[in-house]
Design a protein around this motif. Structure first.
Motif, mmCIF file in Angstrom:
data_model
loop_
_atom_site.group_PDB
_atom_site.id
_atom_site.type_symbol
_atom_site.label_atom_id
_atom_site.label_comp_id
_atom_site.label_asym_id
_atom_site.label_seq_id
_atom_site.Cartn_x
_atom_site.Cartn_y
_atom_site.Cartn_z
ATOM 1 N N PRO A 1 4.364 27.882 -2.826
ATOM 2 C CA PRO A 1 5.083 26.913 -2.005
ATOM 3 C C PRO A 1 4.492 25.506 -2.160
ATOM 4 C CG PRO A 1 4.269 28.767 -0.701
ATOM 5 C CD PRO A 1 3.618 28.852 -2.027
ATOM 6 N N GLY A 2 5.249 24.611 -2.732
ATOM 7 C CA GLY A 2 4.753 23.288 -3.067
ATOM 8 C C GLY A 2 4.383 22.433 -1.864
ATOM 9 N N THR A 3 5.166 22.575 -0.804
ATOM 10 C CA THR A 3 4.946 21.732 0.371
ATOM 11 C C THR A 3 3.543 21.904 0.947
ATOM 12 O OG1 THR A 3 7.188 22.427 0.832
ATOM 13 C CG2 THR A 3 6.169 20.965 2.410
ATOM 14 N N LEU A 4 2.969 23.080 0.739
ATOM 15 C CA LEU A 4 1.676 23.346 1.350
ATOM 16 C C LEU A 4 0.567 22.515 0.734
ATOM 17 C CD1 LEU A 4 1.911 27.166 1.843
ATOM 18 C CD2 LEU A 4 2.585 25.298 3.318
#
Lengths: 323, 292
Positions: free
Chosen positions: B134-137
């Motif tokens: 998950p990139g947002t993390l």
């Protein structure tokens, strides 16, 4: 060693083109991996390191203080963190389920019923996906307006209809101002945005199902509903797995829609505060990088566990399943 | 109940019975049309609102047709934010990101599709695995790294990490592997072409459709990006268009007419791009998905 020397073939000397051929693929794929190590893997590891430290960005790296698991326990005892997690889960479910429940029959209907219009209709449904979330959220912000919004106006007008009128509210709903409705409003925007994308995925899955199966079934007297149940759904499973996985991972990282719709505040009763929003707030407003890093790891664990559960539920032929 | 198969039906479509259930079919059409209407309604209101004053927009009933306030909305927009500068920033970022992504992803996709080399399967598996992270993390370390590099307020903080994507390589590999015969590459090799020369003269000209898809997806993603720019850009001159719009919404007395005008100006280039290439985009995406 000697044997190989004796049986050496004429083209033994490594030429420039052999050299090229051997190393070219590594050079060709290296940009991605270099970028991945620098901007993908390294941040993850750095984030893990950071999550055990107390640190305010803005002060130098030397000011990092090791605090062990305190950032994690801080998060786990923080009611707002749990609220954000709950909101995220509810929003992921509220927005994720309808997307697929609409997209699958929609793809089925478009593929089975439309011929010449198919591309146009697909393009229309796909439009929200290519549009900026900020633009979308700004538009919906006005549409959801309590006293003067289009959505309330339409709903109230529908209430005046005979027979189905009772399904619609007579009162104006304060979508973004009351905590009972904030999540529905956010979920509606997400559904609006991603249903077309899922529909497109399912459409591609449907197009891969051989028509002979339907012909055989219809020779055997299967109804259209039975064909859908016994041919379409089972053969759609691999694409369903991809679509559901993407919705799940995306839904748990929900940020932009609730952020803009609630003007960054989380909305009434913080009902629109997702975990990524809270993480951003912890970092940007509270300047607490360590706690934010720990939060991202906790969310990462949640996402990982749910992805695994999903993996079990939908079988193995996933993204990396077949070639 | 059953009908003979119609021989000239396109191969990809499932068999259908003769259209006896006209009522049902009309119902399905109506539902599809209603859904399509709900899908484009917000776009319609975006354009309508862009031509109205703030008090018109928040009025009962809300305006359903175009007004006459577009000029003034536009003037207010460019007075409040350096809008064209912001739009240029978005374009600059999107063009750089797209250009590099196309080059590097096609190159890597070619390597994965046409060469057999040690570690190929492992590296490709690793690449696919990165798609699931998950990139947002990563936002906190990403912000810190950019701060440490002194890249805050610098567009390179966004386009450098965006120069290649796992999805892009995956897409290009699928396309090259399934549409370009290996013999072509072998023939070029026998003719003495260098490896990069083969890529440039044989592969690139033949991957047009896939590149169009990947280019569009990358461009749209970059153009619409919000969280990344939100972290990187701090001054109004460096904002991308979405950030500028967001900054207009933040203040207490939001000029909704001007804001809607800005939203429309940000969305219109995408709509034009999509109108020109939607067929290619949709076909490319579905091809990538089915062959997965």
């Amino acid at each position: 060693m000697q044997a190989t020397l004796k049986s050496a073939k004429p083209r033994r000397k490594p030429s420039w083109s052999d050299f090229q051929r051997r190393y070219a693929p590594y050079i060709f794929i290296s940009p991605f991996f270099i970028l991945f190590f620098a901007f993908g893997l390294f941040p993850i590891l750095f984030n893990a390191f950071l999550s055990f430290h107390q640190w305010q960005p803005g002060t130098g790296l030397g000011d990092m203080k090791f605090v062990g698991l305190r950032n994690y326990t801080d998060n786990l005892t923080d009611p707002t963190f749990w609220l954000s997690l709950k909101n995220t889960a509810i929003l992921a479910l509220m927005s994720g389920l309808p997307q697929h429940l609409i997209a699958i029959p929609l793809a089925f209907a478009i593929q089975g019923g439309l011929r010449r219009m198919q591309n146009l209709v697909t393009a229309v449904y796909f439009l929200p996906y290519i549009t900026s979330i900020v633009a979308i959220s700004v538009i919906f912000f006005t549409l959801f307006s309590w006293q003067y919004g289009v959505i309330n106006s339409v709903l109230n007008a529908l209430h005046g209809l005979p027979l189905i009128g009772a399904l619609f509210p007579a009162e104006k709903i304060n979508w973004l101002g009351e905590k009972e409705y904030v999540q529905s409003a956010v979920a509606m925007v997400v559904v609006w945005r991603y249903t077309g994308w899922n529909m497109l995925l399912y459409l591609s899955g449907l197009q891969a199902i051989p028509r002979e199966l339907y012909e055989a079934a219809s020779v055997d007297g299967a109804t259209r509903a039975q064909q859908f149940r016994y041919i379409t759904l089972p053969l759609l499973r691999p694409i369903m797995f991809i679509a559901v996985t993407l919705s799940l991972i995306g839904g748990l990282q929900l940020f932009e829609e609730p952020f803009i719709l609630t003007n960054g505040s989380g909305g009434a009763g913080q009902a629109g505060l997702t975990t990524v929003m809270y993480m951003y707030r912890t970092y940007a407003s509270y300047s607490d990088a360590g706690v934010a890093a720990a939060m991202s790891w906790l969310l990462f664990i949640v996402i990982g566990v749910l992805t695994l559960v999903n993996n079990r539920a939908f079988g193995r032929s996933g993204l990396a399943g077949r070639d | 109940m059953t009908t003979a198969p119609i021989p000239d039906r396109p191969a990809s479509r499932p068999a259908r019975r003769a259209p006896t259930l006209d009522g049902k079919r009309i119902g399905a059409y109506l539902l599809i049309a209603l859904g399509a209407l709900l899908t484009i309604a917000p776009f319609y209101f975006m354009f309508v609102f862009a031509t109205h004053t703030r008090s018109d927009i928040f009025h009962l009933p809300p305006p359903a047709w175009f007004g006459s306030n577009l000029d003034e909305n536009y003037r207010n927009l460019v007075e409040r934010v350096p809008f064209w500068r912001n739009l240029w920033n978005s374009l600059y970022l999107a063009v750089l990101t797209t250009g590099f992504t196309l080059f590097f992803c096609t190159l890597a996709g070619y390597a994965f599709a046409m060469f057999s080399f040690k570690g190929r399967e492992v590296l490709f598996g690793l690449l696919l695995a990165t798609m699931l992270i998950p990139g947002t993390l990563n936002i906190v370390p990403y912000a810190l790294i950019m701060q440490a590099l002194g890249w805050i307020d610098q567009p390179r903080a966004l386009w450098v990490p965006g120069m290649a994507s796992a999805f892009g390589i995956f897409l290009m590999r699928q396309y090259i592997g399934s549409s370009i015969p290996r013999e072509l590459v072998e023939a070029a090799r026998i003719d003495g072409a260098s490896e990069f020369g083969i890529f440039r003269r044989v592969i690139v000209p033949l991957t047009g459709p896939a590149m169009a898809t990947l280019g569009l997806v990358t461009f749209v993603q970059s153009w619409n990006g919000f969280l990344g720019p939100l972290i990187i850009f701090r001054t109004a001159e460096t904002f991308t268009a979405p950030l500028a719009l967001r900054s207009m919404q933040g203040i207490a007395n939001t000029d909704w007419g001007a804001l809607m005008c800005g939203v429309a100006l940000t969305v219109v280039p995408l709509l034009i791009l999509f109108a020109l290439a939607s067929r290619q985009l949709i076909e490319g995406l579905t091809a990538g998905a089915t062959k997965g």
